[in-house]
Each structure stands twice: as structure tokens, then as C-alpha cells.
Design a protein around this motif. Structure first.
Motif, PDB file in Angstrom:
ATOM      1  N   THR A 124      62.369  -2.963   9.487  1.00 55.46           N
ATOM      2  CA  THR A 124      63.099  -4.226   9.389  1.00 55.46           C
ATOM      3  C   THR A 124      64.567  -4.050   9.771  1.00 55.46           C
ATOM      4  OG1 THR A 124      63.462  -3.920   7.004  1.00 55.46           O
ATOM      5  CG2 THR A 124      61.574  -5.282   7.681  1.00 55.46           C
ATOM      6  N   GLU A 125      64.980  -2.819  10.059  1.00 54.18           N
ATOM      7  CA  GLU A 125      66.328  -2.619  10.575  1.00 54.18           C
ATOM      8  C   GLU A 125      66.441  -3.320  11.913  1.00 54.18           C
ATOM      9  OE1 GLU A 125      67.600   1.415  10.955  1.00 54.18           O
ATOM     10  OE2 GLU A 125      68.059   1.579   8.845  1.00 54.18           O
ATOM     11  N   GLU A 126      67.610  -3.868  12.158  1.00 51.59           N
ATOM     12  CA  GLU A 126      67.838  -4.657  13.364  1.00 51.59           C
ATOM     13  C   GLU A 126      67.424  -3.911  14.626  1.00 51.59           C
ATOM     14  OE1 GLU A 126      71.494  -7.118  15.399  1.00 51.59           O
ATOM     15  OE2 GLU A 126      71.729  -6.304  13.403  1.00 51.59           O
ATOM     16  N   ASN A 127      66.691  -4.577  15.471  1.00 55.53           N
ATOM     17  CA  ASN A 127      66.272  -4.120  16.798  1.00 55.53           C
ATOM     18  C   ASN A 127      65.168  -3.068  16.824  1.00 55.53           C
ATOM     19  OD1 ASN A 127      68.154  -5.849  18.023  1.00 55.53           O
ATOM     20  ND2 ASN A 127      69.757  -4.310  17.795  1.00 55.53           N
ATOM     21  N   ASN A 128      64.746  -2.507  15.697  1.00 51.98           N
ATOM     22  CA  ASN A 128      63.716  -1.467  15.747  1.00 51.98           C
ATOM     23  C   ASN A 128      62.375  -2.002  16.247  1.00 51.98           C
ATOM     24  OD1 ASN A 128      65.403   0.600  15.079  1.00 51.98           O
ATOM     25  ND2 ASN A 128      64.722   0.772  12.975  1.00 51.98           N
ATOM     26  N   ILE A 129      61.948  -3.147  15.746  1.00 47.86           N
ATOM     27  CA  ILE A 129      60.687  -3.706  16.242  1.00 47.86           C
ATOM     28  C   ILE A 129      60.841  -4.125  17.699  1.00 47.86           C
ATOM     29  CG2 ILE A 129      59.127  -5.693  16.064  1.00 47.86           C
ATOM     30  CD1 ILE A 129      58.949  -5.202  13.109  1.00 47.86           C
ATOM     31  N   ASP A 130      61.978  -4.706  18.061  1.00 45.94           N
ATOM     32  CA  ASP A 130      62.204  -5.074  19.467  1.00 45.94           C
ATOM     33  C   ASP A 130      62.101  -3.844  20.368  1.00 45.94           C
ATOM     34  OD1 ASP A 130      62.580  -7.737  18.843  1.00 45.94           O
ATOM     35  OD2 ASP A 130      64.767  -7.575  18.761  1.00 45.94           O
ATOM     36  N   HIS A 131      62.684  -2.752  19.941  1.00 44.22           N
ATOM     37  CA  HIS A 131      62.630  -1.507  20.719  1.00 44.22           C
ATOM     38  C   HIS A 131      61.180  -1.045  20.881  1.00 44.22           C
ATOM     39  CE1 HIS A 131      63.881   2.410  22.245  1.00 44.22           C
ATOM     40  NE2 HIS A 131      62.999   2.937  21.419  1.00 44.22           N
ATOM     41  N   ILE A 132      60.421  -1.096  19.810  1.00 47.88           N
ATOM     42  CA  ILE A 132      59.013  -0.687  19.861  1.00 47.88           C
ATOM     43  C   ILE A 132      58.219  -1.593  20.797  1.00 47.88           C
ATOM     44  CG2 ILE A 132      56.879  -0.660  18.475  1.00 47.88           C
ATOM     45  CD1 ILE A 132      58.613   0.526  16.185  1.00 47.88           C
ATOM     46  N   LEU A 133      58.501  -2.888  20.774  1.00 46.34           N
ATOM     47  CA  LEU A 133      57.760  -3.832  21.612  1.00 46.34           C
ATOM     48  C   LEU A 133      58.095  -3.701  23.093  1.00 46.34           C
ATOM     49  CD1 LEU A 133      57.843  -7.030  19.395  1.00 46.34           C
ATOM     50  CD2 LEU A 133      55.960  -5.416  19.711  1.00 46.34           C
ATOM     51  N   LYS A 134      59.240  -3.127  23.410  1.00 46.82           N
ATOM     52  CA  LYS A 134      59.646  -2.969  24.814  1.00 46.82           C
ATOM     53  C   LYS A 134      59.048  -1.733  25.468  1.00 46.82           C
ATOM     54  CE  LYS A 134      63.875  -5.573  24.386  1.00 46.82           C
ATOM     55  NZ  LYS A 134      65.305  -5.532  24.159  1.00 46.82           N
ATOM     56  N   THR A 135      58.397  -0.886  24.702  1.00 45.86           N
ATOM     57  CA  THR A 135      57.840   0.334  25.272  1.00 45.86           C
ATOM     58  C   THR A 135      56.318   0.295  25.280  1.00 45.86           C
ATOM     59  OG1 THR A 135      57.859   2.748  25.196  1.00 45.86           O
ATOM     60  CG2 THR A 135      57.844   1.616  23.084  1.00 45.86           C
ATOM     61  N   ASN A 136      55.733   1.019  26.197  1.00 40.18           N
ATOM     62  CA  ASN A 136      54.291   1.238  26.215  1.00 40.18           C
ATOM     63  C   ASN A 136      53.985   2.702  25.935  1.00 40.18           C
ATOM     64  OD1 ASN A 136      53.346  -1.391  26.794  1.00 40.18           O
ATOM     65  ND2 ASN A 136      54.026  -1.139  28.907  1.00 40.18           N
ATOM     66  N   SER A 137      54.979   3.415  25.478  1.00 35.78           N
ATOM     67  CA  SER A 137      54.873   4.848  25.264  1.00 35.78           C
ATOM     68  C   SER A 137      54.718   5.163  23.776  1.00 35.78           C
ATOM     69  CB  SER A 137      56.133   5.530  25.806  1.00 35.78           C
ATOM     70  OG  SER A 137      56.278   6.823  25.284  1.00 35.78           O
ATOM     71  N   THR A 138      53.609   5.785  23.424  1.00 36.88           N
ATOM     72  CA  THR A 138      53.442   6.182  22.028  1.00 36.88           C
ATOM     73  C   THR A 138      54.470   7.241  21.644  1.00 36.88           C
ATOM     74  OG1 THR A 138      51.679   7.716  22.658  1.00 36.88           O
ATOM     75  CG2 THR A 138      51.007   5.563  21.849  1.00 36.88           C
ATOM     76  N   GLU A 139      54.913   8.039  22.622  1.00 39.62           N
ATOM     77  CA  GLU A 139      55.950   9.044  22.337  1.00 39.62           C
ATOM     78  C   GLU A 139      57.248   8.385  21.885  1.00 39.62           C
ATOM     79  OE1 GLU A 139      54.154   9.107  25.217  1.00 39.62           O
ATOM     80  OE2 GLU A 139      52.936  10.904  24.878  1.00 39.62           O
ATOM     81  N   GLU A 140      57.620   7.285  22.560  1.00 37.08           N
ATOM     82  CA  GLU A 140      58.824   6.549  22.176  1.00 37.08           C
ATOM     83  C   GLU A 140      58.682   5.943  20.780  1.00 37.08           C
ATOM     84  OE1 GLU A 140      61.956   6.021  23.522  1.00 37.08           O
ATOM     85  OE2 GLU A 140      61.323   7.693  24.788  1.00 37.08           O
ATOM     86  N   ILE A 141      57.506   5.455  20.483  1.00 35.89           N
ATOM     87  CA  ILE A 141      57.275   4.862  19.170  1.00 35.89           C
ATOM     88  C   ILE A 141      57.345   5.942  18.099  1.00 35.89           C
ATOM     89  CG2 ILE A 141      55.566   3.677  17.727  1.00 35.89           C
ATOM     90  CD1 ILE A 141      54.668   2.253  20.385  1.00 35.89           C
ATOM     91  N   VAL A 142      56.783   7.109  18.374  1.00 29.18           N
ATOM     92  CA  VAL A 142      56.858   8.241  17.425  1.00 29.18           C
ATOM     93  C   VAL A 142      58.319   8.591  17.181  1.00 29.18           C
ATOM     94  CG1 VAL A 142      56.400  10.712  17.132  1.00 29.18           C
ATOM     95  CG2 VAL A 142      54.573   9.190  17.945  1.00 29.18           C
ATOM     96  N   LYS A 143      59.127   8.640  18.227  1.00 27.89           N
ATOM     97  CA  LYS A 143      60.569   8.935  18.073  1.00 27.89           C
ATOM     98  C   LYS A 143      61.244   7.906  17.169  1.00 27.89           C
ATOM     99  CE  LYS A 143      61.310  11.142  22.518  1.00 27.89           C
ATOM    100  NZ  LYS A 143      61.951  10.986  23.831  1.00 27.89           N
ATOM    101  N   LYS A 144      60.941   6.633  17.395  1.00 25.67           N
ATOM    102  CA  LYS A 144      61.563   5.568  16.598  1.00 25.67           C
ATOM    103  C   LYS A 144      61.141   5.687  15.126  1.00 25.67           C
ATOM    104  CE  LYS A 144      64.091   2.881  17.630  1.00 25.67           C
ATOM    105  NZ  LYS A 144      65.551   2.933  17.444  1.00 25.67           N
ATOM    106  N   LEU A 145      59.892   6.037  14.901  1.00 27.87           N
ATOM    107  CA  LEU A 145      59.409   6.174  13.529  1.00 27.87           C
ATOM    108  C   LEU A 145      59.946   7.427  12.842  1.00 27.87           C
ATOM    109  CD1 LEU A 145      55.728   4.995  14.001  1.00 27.87           C
ATOM    110  CD2 LEU A 145      57.576   3.748  12.880  1.00 27.87           C
ATOM    111  N   ASN A 146      60.459   8.356  13.614  1.00 28.11           N
ATOM    112  CA  ASN A 146      61.041   9.570  13.042  1.00 28.11           C
ATOM    113  C   ASN A 146      62.537   9.440  12.779  1.00 28.11           C
ATOM    114  OD1 ASN A 146      58.773  11.171  12.792  1.00 28.11           O
ATOM    115  ND2 ASN A 146      58.915  11.916  14.877  1.00 28.11           N
TER     116      ASN A 146
END
Length: 147
Positions: A124-146
Motif C-alpha cells: 500500500t506504499e505509494e506507487n508500489n502496486i503501480d510499479h508491479i503492474l508496469k512490469t511483466n517480469s517476475t524478477e522485478e516483482i521479486v525485487k519490489k517484494l524484497n
């Protein structure tokens, strides 16, 4: 707390097929039951039981369905990203784009609450979901979740 210890890269699913809360919950509980050798009907019913109390669609595009189970010994996460949005009956009446299923051992209440808190805060931090939705890379999503 590092979320990465609770999921594998293949526990992140990017798909837009399922559009309703029930479809998504059924799909995620089937994945979890297959991966962790759980009874899928029991798991699905536990998740629905929790949803009947209060929706886990907390708003801001996020839903965190969860259950505490007596037949697991470690917490697990499965993450579904749906860019089109899911009608999840969220508290803010908006569609949900990120669903994080949390399964926790029944006897580890502190871990369960800590995971709910960490996932909710991070996503729920600002822009985190937007960032996740802009990628098709599970690696990028893993980075964001870390982060």
C-alpha cells in the motif's frame, strides 16, 4: 522480515483470465494445495470462511486472503497479478490488481500477523502496486517484494 523466504519465483502468477473473487480464490487455493499437499476443498472453504467475516480486499488495488492451518509448519505466499483488475468486493469498491494469499501455521499467530502487516504495508506504499503492474517480469516483482 524478508518476504522472499515465504515464496518461490514460481509463486508469482501474472494473468488476466480470472475476473471474480471466487475464481481467483479457487485458482490460488488449487495452486497452494497442489504445491503444499493440502486438501483443496478444505483450504478453499477456510479462505471463504475468512472472507465471509470481512473482505480481505483492503483497498488500493490489494487483497490479502489468508488462513491459519493446523497441517502446515511454515508460512507460504502465492501472489497473483491481474492488470485488468478483479471484482474482489474491496473496502474501497475498486478493483484489485494484486492478490497475496497467505497461509500460516495455526500455532504461529505472531508470524501470521507480521506477514499480514508486512504485505499490507509494502504494497500500500505509494506507487508500489503501480510499479508491479508496469512490469511483466517476475524478477522485478521479486525485487519490489524484497524492498
Amino acid at each position: 522480515m524478508n518476504l522472499r523466504e515465504y515464496f518461490d519465483k514460481d509463486d508469482i502468477i501474472i494473468e488476466n483470465k480470472r475476473r471474480t473473487k471466487k475464481e481467483v480464490l479457487k485458482y490460488l487455493t488449487e495452486l497452494a494445495s497442489n504445491k503444499h499437499n493440502l486438501d483443496k476443498d478444505y483450504l478453499f472453504n477456510k479462505i471463504l470462511e475468512r472472507e465471509r467475516k470481512l473482505t480481505t480486499g483492503i483497498g488500493g488495488g490489494l487483497a490479502v486472503p489468508h488462513a491459519r492451518l493446523s497441517n502446515i509448519n511454515k508460512c507460504h505466499l502465492i501472489i497473483l497479478i491481474n492488470k485488468k483488475g478483479i471484482d474482489f468486493e474491496a473496502m474501497d469498491d475498486n478493483k484489485v490488481n494484486v492478490v497475496v494469499l497467505i497461509l500460516s501455521p495455526k500455532n504461529k499467530v505472531k508470524n501470521h500477523i507480521a506477514l499480514l502487516s508486512k504485505v499490507s504495508y509494502l504494497l500500500t506504499e505509494e506507487n508500489n502496486i503501480d510499479h508491479i503492474l508496469k512490469t511483466n517480469s517476475t524478477e522485478e516483482i521479486v525485487k519490489k517484494l524484497n524492498s
